[in-house]
Design an enzyme around this catalytic site. Structure first.
Site, PDB file in Angstrom:
ATOM      1  N   HIS A 305     -78.180 -43.043 -47.269  1.00  9.41           N
ATOM      2  CA  HIS A 305     -77.431 -44.086 -47.960  1.00  9.41           C
ATOM      3  C   HIS A 305     -77.978 -44.231 -49.363  1.00  9.41           C
ATOM      4  O   HIS A 305     -79.182 -44.090 -49.580  1.00  9.41           O
ATOM      5  CB  HIS A 305     -77.537 -45.427 -47.219  1.00  9.41           C
ATOM      6  CG  HIS A 305     -76.481 -46.388 -47.640  1.00  9.41           C
ATOM      7  ND1 HIS A 305     -76.622 -47.190 -48.736  1.00  9.41           N
ATOM      8  CD2 HIS A 305     -75.254 -46.635 -47.127  1.00  9.41           C
ATOM      9  CE1 HIS A 305     -75.526 -47.904 -48.886  1.00  9.41           C
ATOM     10  NE2 HIS A 305     -74.672 -47.587 -47.919  1.00  9.41           N
ATOM     11  N   ASP A 362     -71.627 -45.844 -40.821  1.00  3.70           N
ATOM     12  CA  ASP A 362     -70.485 -44.996 -40.485  1.00  3.70           C
ATOM     13  C   ASP A 362     -70.779 -44.006 -39.374  1.00  3.70           C
ATOM     14  O   ASP A 362     -69.857 -43.472 -38.773  1.00  3.70           O
ATOM     15  CB  ASP A 362     -69.985 -44.271 -41.738  1.00  3.70           C
ATOM     16  CG  ASP A 362     -69.201 -45.224 -42.601  1.00  3.70           C
ATOM     17  OD1 ASP A 362     -68.531 -46.088 -42.012  1.00  3.70           O
ATOM     18  OD2 ASP A 362     -69.294 -45.149 -43.825  1.00  3.70           O
TER      19      ASP A 362
HETATM   20  N1  ACO Z   1     -77.988 -34.517 -44.751  1.00  7.48           N
HETATM   21  C1  ACO Z   1     -78.951 -33.694 -45.238  1.00  7.48           C
HETATM   22  N2  ACO Z   1     -79.665 -33.955 -46.360  1.00  7.48           N
HETATM   23  C2  ACO Z   1     -79.379 -35.078 -47.025  1.00  7.48           C
HETATM   24  C3  ACO Z   1     -78.395 -35.988 -46.581  1.00  7.48           C
HETATM   25  C4  ACO Z   1     -77.686 -35.670 -45.390  1.00  7.48           C
HETATM   26  N3  ACO Z   1     -76.743 -36.488 -44.911  1.00  7.48           N
HETATM   27  N4  ACO Z   1     -78.319 -37.037 -47.424  1.00  7.48           N
HETATM   28  C5  ACO Z   1     -79.229 -36.809 -48.384  1.00  7.48           C
HETATM   29  N5  ACO Z   1     -79.866 -35.637 -48.150  1.00  7.48           N
HETATM   30  C6  ACO Z   1     -80.977 -35.074 -48.938  1.00  7.48           C
HETATM   31  C7  ACO Z   1     -80.503 -34.484 -50.241  1.00  7.48           C
HETATM   32  O1  ACO Z   1     -80.175 -33.121 -50.112  1.00  7.48           O
HETATM   33  C8  ACO Z   1     -81.708 -34.725 -51.129  1.00  7.48           C
HETATM   34  O2  ACO Z   1     -82.668 -33.771 -50.792  1.00  7.48           O
HETATM   35  P1  ACO Z   1     -83.708 -33.224 -51.936  1.00  7.48           P
HETATM   36  O3  ACO Z   1     -84.473 -34.448 -52.384  1.00  7.48           O
HETATM   37  O4  ACO Z   1     -84.534 -32.220 -51.218  1.00  7.48           O
HETATM   38  O5  ACO Z   1     -82.841 -32.643 -53.022  1.00  7.48           O
HETATM   39  C9  ACO Z   1     -82.238 -36.077 -50.672  1.00  7.48           C
HETATM   40  O6  ACO Z   1     -81.842 -36.174 -49.271  1.00  7.48           O
HETATM   41  C10 ACO Z   1     -81.677 -37.266 -51.452  1.00  7.48           C
HETATM   42  O7  ACO Z   1     -80.258 -37.172 -51.411  1.00  7.48           O
HETATM   43  P2  ACO Z   1     -79.285 -37.750 -52.531  1.00  7.48           P
HETATM   44  O8  ACO Z   1     -77.958 -37.062 -52.438  1.00  7.48           O
HETATM   45  O9  ACO Z   1     -79.980 -37.740 -53.855  1.00  7.48           O
HETATM   46  O10 ACO Z   1     -79.115 -39.240 -52.070  1.00  7.48           O
HETATM   47  P3  ACO Z   1     -78.055 -40.234 -52.651  1.00  7.48           P
HETATM   48  O11 ACO Z   1     -78.651 -41.581 -52.522  1.00  7.48           O
HETATM   49  O12 ACO Z   1     -77.571 -39.808 -53.988  1.00  7.48           O
HETATM   50  O13 ACO Z   1     -76.803 -40.033 -51.645  1.00  7.48           O
HETATM   51  C11 ACO Z   1     -75.371 -40.228 -49.780  1.00  7.48           C
HETATM   52  C12 ACO Z   1     -76.510 -40.856 -50.608  1.00  7.48           C
HETATM   53  C13 ACO Z   1     -74.217 -39.775 -50.685  1.00  7.48           C
HETATM   54  C14 ACO Z   1     -74.856 -41.281 -48.820  1.00  7.48           C
HETATM   55  C15 ACO Z   1     -75.954 -38.996 -49.037  1.00  7.48           C
HETATM   56  O14 ACO Z   1     -77.035 -39.404 -48.219  1.00  7.48           O
HETATM   57  C16 ACO Z   1     -74.899 -38.281 -48.184  1.00  7.48           C
HETATM   58  O15 ACO Z   1     -74.182 -37.427 -48.692  1.00  7.48           O
HETATM   59  N6  ACO Z   1     -74.809 -38.641 -46.850  1.00  7.48           N
HETATM   60  C17 ACO Z   1     -73.780 -38.087 -46.000  1.00  7.48           C
HETATM   61  C18 ACO Z   1     -72.450 -38.770 -46.261  1.00  7.48           C
HETATM   62  C19 ACO Z   1     -72.399 -40.176 -45.707  1.00  7.48           C
HETATM   63  O16 ACO Z   1     -72.795 -40.438 -44.590  1.00  7.48           O
HETATM   64  N7  ACO Z   1     -71.852 -41.095 -46.528  1.00  7.48           N
HETATM   65  C20 ACO Z   1     -71.648 -42.488 -46.126  1.00  7.48           C
HETATM   66  C21 ACO Z   1     -72.453 -43.418 -46.953  1.00  7.48           C
HETATM   67  S1  ACO Z   1     -72.336 -45.044 -46.275  1.00  7.48           S
HETATM   68  C22 ACO Z   1     -70.896 -45.699 -46.852  1.00  7.48           C
HETATM   69  O17 ACO Z   1     -70.243 -45.245 -47.748  1.00  7.48           O
HETATM   70  C23 ACO Z   1     -70.447 -46.936 -46.174  1.00  7.48           C
END
Ligand code: ACO
Length: 426
Positions: A305, A362
Site C-alpha cells: 500500500h 482489497d
Molecule cells: N508484489 C511484489 N512486490 C511489490 C508489491 C507487490 N504487490 N508491491 C510493492 N512491491 C515492491 C516493489 O517492487 C518495490 O521493490 P524494490 O524496493 O525492490 O524496488 C517495493 O516493494 C516498493 O514498491 P513501490 O511500488 O515503490 O510501492 P508504492 O508505495 O509506490 O506502491 C502499490 C504501492 C501500488 C499499492 C504497490 O504495492 C502495488 O502495486 N500493489 C499491488 C496492487 C494493489 O494491491 N493495489 C491496491 C492498493 S490499495 C487500494 O487502492 C485501495
C-alpha cells in the site's frame, strides 16, 4: 515555525503548517515567486500535501484510519453506511431525524431518466462495468443540468442527494445489462444497502429475500471503503472539481481513476490472479518467486500500500469479516484456499517483510465479494459505491474552501528550441 531553504547562495524562509494530529508541512506556496522560478519535484506526490482537509485522518505507520475523528473500527462495528456517508460529507454524525431526512431526500432523487437506458443499450454486453458507470454518471449531467453550477450549500445538497440516489441505480443497471436482466429501480421501503442488493440481484420471476449476513457484510465493506483522504481517485475528484466542472463530472472522473488495477481495480485483479494460480496447478511458491523477480512484471495483487507500511487497519477488520461470511454462508472454494496459502507465505517471506508489504483491504474484499456471488468485474463498482460519499465529501470541502484550480508545474526535459523543418527536408 519556519523552514529555510538555500538556493544559489540565497536563503528563503518558508512557513511550516501544523495539522491537528501534529503533522507538519512546509508551505511552499510562495517559493516560486520568491526564488524567481524554483519549484519542487515530487513524482507520484509521495511527499506533497495538496490541501488541508478535515475529513479523514490516516497514519500509515501506526495503521490508524479515522473519519472526522471517529475510528474506522468503531464505525465499521456500529454504524450504518448512510450514517457514515452523512458524517463524511457534513462533518458530524446525524441525529435520527437528520438521518431519516437525508435518506428520504436520497430516495426522492433515486429515479434515473428513462432515456439513460438508451445510452446503456449502446454499450456491448462485454463492456467493463466501470467504464459503463463512469460514462452513465457523466451522462447524468445532461439530464440534471441544474446540478452543474452549484455555489450555495443548498444547491450542493441537492446535487449530493441526487448522486447518492442515482449512482447505485446506474451501478445496478451496469450489472443487470451484463447479466441480461431487466432494469430495476429498486424499492424505497428498503434501507440503502438492502435496496442496492435488491436492485442488483432480484430475478424478474422471483421474490428477493435479503440475507442479513450479506447485507451486514456489504454495509461493513462500503464503510471501510468510504474515504481514504488524498488517494488517486479523491485527488482526481478534487482536481476536476477545482475547475468548477460540477459534482457529477468529478465523480465520473473519480470512477475512471478508481478503475485501474493499482487502485480500486486491485480487488478484481486479486481474484483473477488467484484463479490464474489455480488454473496453473495451485503452486503458490512459483508465484511468490515471480513476485520477487525484478525481471518479471508480476506483482502479488492485494499486497502493499502506498501509505500503510505496517498494516492496513481496514484489512484487519475485513479479514475477520471474510472469515465470518465464509463460515456463515458455508462456502468451500479452492481459490480462497490459495488466498490463505499466499497470505501465510508472504507474511513469512523476507522480501515482503523487509518491504513492509502486507495484504491490503482489497485482498480480502475480493474474497468476500466472490463469496457473496458478486461477479468479478463488478468488484470495483462495489468499491465505487462505497467510495461515493468520500468523493462527495472531498468535492464539497474543496468547493467550500474555495480552493484555486489545480494546476501543477513541471520540469521540462524535452528538446530546446529548434527551427521548423519543411517536410521535404525531413
Ligand atoms: N508484489 C511484489 N512486490 C511489490 C508489491 C507487490 N504487490 N508491491 C510493492 N512491491 C515492491 C516493489 O517492487 C518495490 O521493490 P524494490 O524496493 O525492490 O524496488 C517495493 O516493494 C516498493 O514498491 P513501490 O511500488 O515503490 O510501492 P508504492 O508505495 O509506490 O506502491 C502499490 C504501492 C501500488 C499499492 C504497490 O504495492 C502495488 O502495486 N500493489 C499491488 C496492487 C494493489 O494491491 N493495489 C491496491 C492498493 S490499495 C487500494 O487502492 C485501495
Amino acid at each position: 515555525m519556519n523552514a529555510s531553504i538555500e538556493f544559489n547562495g540565497n536563503k528563503y524562509e518558508l512557513p511550516v503548517v501544523k495539522g491537528s494530529e501534529n503533522e507538519h508541512a512546509i508551505d511552499i506556496s510562495t517559493l516560486r515567486v520568491a526564488t524567481k522560478g524554483l519549484i519542487t519535484l515530487d513524482r507520484g506526490y509521495k511527499n506533497t500535501g495538496s490541501c488541508e482537509s478535515g475529513i479523514t485522518f490516516l497514519d500509515g505507520e501506526k495503521g490508524i484510519l479515522r473519519y472526522r475523528g471517529y475510528a474506522i473500527e468503531e464505525l465499521a462495528e456500529n454504524a450504518g453506511f448512510l450514517e457514515v456517508a452523512y458524517l463524511l460529507i457534513f462533518g458530524e454524525l446525524p441525529s435520527k431525524a437528520e438521518l431519516e431526512k437525508f435518506h428520504q431526500d436520497i430516495k426522492n432523487e433515486s429515479q434515473v431518466d428513462e432515456d439513460v437506458k438508451k445510452i446503456l443499450d449502446g454499450f456491448p454486453k462485454s463492456a467493463h462495468p466501470m467504464g459503463v458507470v463512469s460514462s452513465l454518471t457523466s451522462a447524468l449531467i445532461a439530464f440534471n443540468p441544474g446540478s452543474v453550477n452549484v455555489d450555495s450549500k443548498e444547491d450542493m445538497y441537492q446535487a449530493i442527494v441526487k448522486i447518492m440516489g442515482k449512482f447505485p441505480v446506474l451501478c445496478a443497471w451496469a450489472l443487470r445489462k451484463k447479466a441480461g436482466q431487466p432494469l430495476d429501480y429498486g424499492d424505497d421501503s428498503l434501507g440503502y444497502i438492502d435496496n442496492i442488493l435488491k436492485m442488483m440481484f432480484k430475478k424478474p420471476n422471483q421474490e428477493y429475500k435479503i440475507n442479513p449476513v450479506v447485507s451486514s457484510a456489504l454495509n461493513k465493506l462500503l464503510i471501510l471503503h468510504a474515504d481514504h483522504e488524498q488517494n488517486c481517485s479523491a485527488s482526481t475528484v478534487r482536481i476536476v472539481g477545482s475547475s468548477h466542472a460540477g459534482l457529477f463530472a468529478s465523480i465520473s472522473a473519480g470512477v475512471s481513476a478508481l478503475w485501474g488495477p493499482l487502485h480500486g481495480g486491485a480487488n478484481q485483479a486479486v481474484i483473477e490472479m488467484l484463479e490464474a494460480i489455480k488454473e496453473d496447478g495451485g503452486d503458490t511458491k512459483k508465484y511468490m518467486a515471480k513476485a520477487k523477480d525484478k525481471d518479471d512484471p508480476f506483482r502479488l495483487m492485494g499486497f502493499g500500500h502506498r501509505v500503510y507500511k505496517n498494516f492496513d487497519p481496514r484489512a484487519k477488520i475485513i479479514k475477520k469479516s471474510a472469515d465470518e461470511v465464509l463460515g456463515d454462508l458455508g462456502i468451500q472454494d479452492p481459490v480462497l484456499d490459495i488466498a490463505k496459502g499466499l497470505e501465510k507465505e508472504a507474511l513469512e517471506d523476507n522480501y515482503f517483510v523487509d518491504r513492509k508489504l502486507y495484504p491490503n483491504v482489497d485482498f480480502y474484499s475480493g474474497i468476500i465479494y466472490r463469496a457473496l456471488g458478486i461477479p468479478t468485474e463488478m468488484f470495483t463498482v462495489m468499491f465505487a459505491l462505497g467510495r461515493l460519499p468520500g468523493w462527495i465529501a472531498q468535492w464539497r470541502e474543496m468547493r467550500l474552501m474555495k480552493e484555486p484550480i489545480g494546476r501543477p508545474r513541471q520540469i521540462y526535459v524535452g528538446e530546446t528550441y529548434r527551427p521548423y523543418m519543411e517536410i521535404s527536408n525531413r
